[in-house]
Design a protein around this motif. Structure first.
Motif: not given
Length: 222
Positions: A109-114, A167-171, A174-176, A205-206
């Motif tokens: 729904r949000d496109g990120d994690v809230r 959602l997030y790539r391994p690189d 910080d976002d993970i 992710s990895g």
């Protein structure tokens, strides 16, 4: 089904043209995502057969060991036949899968994690809400999607964060880490729980990115 279908569309767009080498054939990131979710649900349902049992108790209930679902899907697992809280069934997933899907819905729904969005979705979950499981009980008793706790160091956060790793790539480590934090703090705010959640999300992710076992472990330790 709706959540998985949406992940297919989102991952296809995000990973268009990206192919990852498998052992014997080419695998897309999308196929790894689907495998991670199926593996989570299957392992969850199989594990419920022996949850909290000692080795001797497992041997008593399953003399031949556990080799998958040890009974017809949909029938009551014998050890839960007299359970007043819930008569768990062979093949049934637990709150772990239910809350993983809740996290995925919030992200879609949000496109990120809230954390407030995750909290709203977690409040719709219905399994394993009882005083014996304080992390979930306290959250549902409060009934506040924006709630942040500093307590609880159990594994409940780590088992539901795979959508963050998807959602997030391994690189984007910080976002993970931040995403795992946001997905956890409604029910689990202890340092061990948060560290485990971040490590689990990084590992997922990895794996989706095609990392080998050693690299996946390294991501988790970072």
């Amino acid at each position: 089904r709706v959540v998985v279908s949406s992940w297919r569309r989102a991952s296809a767009k995000r990973n268009r043209g990206r192919r990852l080498s498998g052992d014997d054939h080419m695998m897309t990131a999308e196929s790894r995502i689907m495998a991670s979710l199926k593996g989570l649900a299957t392992g969850d349902a199989i594990g419920k057969q022996t949850e909290n049992l000692s080795h001797d108790e497992i041997t008593r209930w399953y003399p031949r060991g556990v080799r998958g679902f040890e009974g017809p899907p949909g029938t009551v697992i014998p050890r839960y036949a007299s359970n007043r809280k819930r008569q768990w069934r062979f093949g049934e997933t637990t709150d772990d899968t239910e809350r993983t899907i809740a996290v995925a819905r919030a992200i879609l729904r949000d496109g990120d994690v809230r954390h407030a969005s995750v909290g709203r979705e977690l409040l719709t979950c219905q399994k394993s809400i009882h005083p014996g499981l304080r992390s979930l009980w306290d959250f549902h008793e409060a009934g506040d999607a924006t709630r942040v706790t500093l307590d609880h160091n159990g594994c409940g956060a780590a088992v539901r964060v795979s959508p963050v790793g998807i959602l997030y790539r391994p690189d984007r480590l910080d976002d993970i880490v931040e995403g795992a934090y946001q997905a956890s703090i409604s029910t689990h705010g202890g340092p061990l729980a948060l560290a485990a959640a971040a490590a689990a999300a990084a590992g997922v992710s990895g794996a989706i990115g095609g990392a080998d076992v050693g690299e996946i472990g390294g991501l988790g330790r970072r």
